[in-house]
Design an enzyme around this catalytic site. Structure first.
Site, short mmCIF file in Angstrom:
data_model
loop_
_atom_site.label_atom_id
_atom_site.label_comp_id
_atom_site.label_asym_id
_atom_site.label_seq_id
_atom_site.Cartn_x
_atom_site.Cartn_y
_atom_site.Cartn_z
CG ASP A 13 -2.09 -1.11 1.25
OD1 ASP A 13 -2.35 -1.76 0.06
OD2 ASP A 13 -2.10 -1.53 2.17
CE LYS A 16 2.41 -2.87 -4.52
NZ LYS A 16 2.24 -2.39 -2.91
CG ASN A 38 -2.63 -10.83 -2.40
OD1 ASN A 38 -2.55 -10.76 -3.67
ND2 ASN A 38 -1.54 -11.32 -2.00
N GLY A 40 -4.60 -4.38 -3.65
CA GLY A 40 -5.69 -3.22 -3.74
C GLY A 40 -4.91 -2.08 -4.21
CG HIS A 41 -2.30 -2.20 -7.02
ND1 HIS A 41 -1.34 -2.72 -7.63
CD2 HIS A 41 -2.05 -2.43 -5.75
CE1 HIS A 41 -0.52 -3.47 -7.10
NE2 HIS A 41 -0.84 -3.45 -6.01
CD GLN A 223 0.48 -9.10 -2.89
OE1 GLN A 223 1.31 -9.66 -3.62
NE2 GLN A 223 -0.78 -8.75 -3.02
NE ARG A 304 -7.08 -6.59 7.21
CZ ARG A 304 -6.19 -7.65 7.13
NH1 ARG A 304 -5.90 -8.31 8.19
NH2 ARG A 304 -5.61 -7.92 5.90
P1 GDP Z 1 -0.66 0.05 -3.60
O1 GDP Z 1 -1.41 -1.11 -3.06
O2 GDP Z 1 0.89 0.18 -3.38
O3 GDP Z 1 -1.15 0.25 -4.72
O4 GDP Z 1 -1.22 1.33 -2.61
P2 GDP Z 1 -2.95 1.45 -2.29
O5 GDP Z 1 -3.62 1.99 -3.34
O6 GDP Z 1 -3.45 0.29 -1.72
O7 GDP Z 1 -2.73 2.62 -0.96
C1 GDP Z 1 -2.44 3.79 -1.49
C2 GDP Z 1 -3.39 4.86 -0.85
O8 GDP Z 1 -2.97 6.27 -1.05
C3 GDP Z 1 -4.45 5.03 -2.20
O9 GDP Z 1 -5.63 5.38 -1.64
C4 GDP Z 1 -3.87 6.21 -3.03
O10 GDP Z 1 -5.13 6.79 -3.79
C5 GDP Z 1 -3.26 6.99 -2.01
N1 GDP Z 1 -2.19 7.85 -2.57
C6 GDP Z 1 -1.12 7.36 -3.39
N2 GDP Z 1 -0.14 8.00 -3.59
C7 GDP Z 1 -0.52 9.38 -2.76
C8 GDP Z 1 0.09 10.61 -2.34
O11 GDP Z 1 1.16 10.80 -2.84
N3 GDP Z 1 -0.48 11.34 -1.45
C9 GDP Z 1 -1.84 11.11 -0.87
N4 GDP Z 1 -2.51 11.91 -0.13
N5 GDP Z 1 -2.40 9.91 -1.11
C10 GDP Z 1 -1.77 9.04 -1.77
P1 IMO Z 2 -0.77 -4.13 -2.38
O1 IMO Z 2 -0.46 -4.81 -3.55
C1 IMO Z 2 -0.78 -4.71 2.24
C2 IMO Z 2 -0.80 -8.79 3.77
C3 IMO Z 2 -2.13 -9.31 4.48
C4 IMO Z 2 -1.51 -10.24 5.53
C5 IMO Z 2 -0.30 -10.81 4.65
C6 IMO Z 2 -0.60 -12.19 4.13
O2 IMO Z 2 -2.34 -3.61 -2.18
O3 IMO Z 2 0.18 -3.68 -1.58
P2 IMO Z 2 -2.19 -12.81 1.86
O4 IMO Z 2 -3.80 -12.52 1.88
O5 IMO Z 2 -1.39 -12.40 0.82
O6 IMO Z 2 -2.06 -14.23 2.42
O7 IMO Z 2 -2.02 -12.08 3.33
O8 IMO Z 2 0.06 -9.98 3.48
N1 IMO Z 2 -1.23 -8.16 2.29
C7 IMO Z 2 -0.95 -6.96 2.10
N2 IMO Z 2 -0.99 -5.92 2.83
N3 IMO Z 2 -1.11 -4.61 0.75
C8 IMO Z 2 -1.13 -5.81 -0.08
O9 IMO Z 2 -1.17 -5.64 -1.34
C9 IMO Z 2 -1.27 -6.84 0.77
N4 IMO Z 2 -1.49 -8.11 0.07
C10 IMO Z 2 -1.37 -9.09 1.18
O10 IMO Z 2 -2.79 -8.17 5.06
O11 IMO Z 2 -0.88 -9.43 6.55
MG MG Z 3 -2.99 -1.72 -1.69
#
Ligand code: GDP
Ligand code: IMO
Ligand code: MG
Length: 430
Positions: A13, A16, A38, A40-41, A223, A304
């Protein structure tokens, strides 16, 4: 033109997806190489929010071919629902290519994931319960069903019957659950073949065709390094290898095909699920609550509350090394704008007072270390509208420079908000 990898350097998270979307504008292919739903982007483009789990984040550009590589584990229902979601938002999703060698996540994988977690009790991993671990376990056990098996109903059924002998034994005898009905499950999955067949392809060939034609291929990690099965905080990890090197196995390229490796670093630290977190600040701590509030730190996938802490540069430095990152994309710098001063973890202190400048390999040590901080000044100005380097306050630049000096890796992009345009490109970016 060579390949470029986007890789998470913390516990996921980091943003990416957001940087994959940003960089994909110059690519012709965008490839997922590991993980499953698993992930979420979240992408935000012109105020419109896209939440992707399986489809590569380059999908928003019509000229980019989104590819789901062989290293990904695929729940076909989730994939089709995601394609429908994209179509409903006006994105052509029929061009997506799906590797025939990717493994399928089956309903029994998801059930076993839930049951494993329940039986672990307090020792649970906090998985996403998407069946990721059991699906990769079956792949390693060589009893997995693959996407290409959907194209041959007879083979699909034979493999299913074989694997269900064991799965139903475990479900009924170990966990006291109902057995899976093979007829029902086969009918349910094979009914999807009509929609999936046009997407299934030899994705290794597609990637190499693009590389041979000097086109830019972007590999999107899911991840992150500290969730890596080998390099993460085992057993509190995922069941794939998110590190950049996995592109080779998960997409079928060689190390020489990769030139650029972008490590995505969130300006502070978060983690969902269980496991060690040296710089953790707990719920109720004003800094933790502010990071959650301002950063919207709730899982895209599971909702969560994410665990939070100041930036841990000891782990980031380790990650940048493992992935041989050529540059850093720093995200969420805007979230730090409200603090008077910022702390950055630069070392750990063990129970016996030993100072660690690196991540200790032994989990008994890692679980007990405490962070050693340096304090940097805050900037107290909103930076969401910063467009160029000069728009950033000097204290924000100081924070960026500190990261560069500590890690020895240049920061080439800074995220100052979730929107695609809220990206400051630093002069060294290619
Ligand atoms: P990923 O799993 O690595 O792709 O990241 P996620 O999308 O799960 O979580 C990143 C969260 O931060 C998302 O809700 C994005 O919209 C948000 N986000 C990403 N870059 C920035 C930033 O530079 N500033 C802020 N405020 N939010 C951001
Ligand atoms: P992105 O790509 C954050 C975490 C789960 C748990 C562990 C194992 O959005 O960054 P799993 O379901 O993979 O067997 O769970 O890994 N986890 C993540 N945490 N971002 C993710 O993906 C994750 N994918 C799995 O919360 O701790
Ligand atoms: Mg994510």
């Amino acid at each position: 033109m060579p390949g470029a990898v986007i890789v998470g350097t913390q516990w996921g998270d980091e943003g990416k997806g957001r940087f994959t979307d940003y960089l994909a504008k110059d690519a012709s292919l965008c490839v997922r190489y590991q993980g499953g739903h698993n992930a979420g982007h979240t992408l935000v483009v012109d105020g419109q929010v896209f939440k992707l789990q399986l489809v590569p984040s380059g999908v928003l550009y019509p000229w980019v071919l989104p590819v789901i590589g062989n290293g990904v584990v695929v729940d076909p229902h989730v994939l089709l629902a995601e394609l429908d979601m994209l179509e409903s938002k006006g994105i052509d999703s029929r061009r997506i290519r799906l590797s025939g060698n990717a493994h399928l996540i089956m309903p029994y994988h998801q059930e076993l994931d839930r049951l494993n977690e329940r039986y672990l009790g307090n020792a649970k991993l906090g998985t996403t319960k998407r069946g990721i671990g059991p699906a990769y376990a079956d792949k390693a056990m060589r009893v997995g069903l693959r996407v290409q098996d959907l194209l041959d109903p007879k083979i699909f059924r034979e493999k299913l019957d074989l694997v269900l002998r064991e799965k139903n034994g475990v479900l009924t005898k170990v966990y006291n659950r109902l057995p899976v009905d093979a007829d029902e499950l086969a009918a349910n999955y094979l009914a999807l073949t009509d929609r999936l067949e046009p997407l299934i392809d030899d994705t290794v060939h597609l990637v190499h065709e693009a590389l041979d034609e000097d086109q830019w291929v972007l590999f999107e990690g899911a991840q992150a390094t500290f969730l890596d099965l080998d390099h993460g905080t085992y057993p509190f990890v995922t069941s794939s290898n998110p590190v950049a090197g996995t592109v080779c196995a998960g997409a079928g390229v060689g190390p020489r095909d990769i030139e650029r490796i972008v490590g995505v670093v969130k300006a502070y630290t978060t983690r969902v699920g269980s496991g060690p977190f040296p710089a953790e600040l707990f719920e109720g701590d004003p800094v933790s609550d502010a990071l959650v509030d301002r950063g919207g730190e709730f899982g895209t996938n599971t909702g969560r509350r994410r665990r939070t802490g100041w930036l841990d540069l000891v782990m980031v430095k380790h990650s940048l090394r493992i992935n041989t990152c050529t540059e850093i994309a720093l995200t969420k710098l805007d979230v730090l704008s409200s603090f008077d001063e910022l702390k950055v973890c630069v070392a750990y202190e063990g129970e016996d007072g030993t100072r660690y400048d690196h991540v200790p390999y032994h989990q008994s040590v890692l679980h007990k270390v405490r962070p050693v901080y340096e304090t940097l000044p805050g900037w107290h100005v909103d930076i969401e509208r910063a467009a160029v380097l000069e728009d950033l306050p000097s204290a924000a630049m100081e924070y960026v420079r500190f990261i560069e000096q500590f890690t020895g890796v240049p920061v080439t992009f800074v995220g100052v908000g979730p929107g695609r345009e809220q990206t400051v490109v630093l002069p060294r970016a290619a």
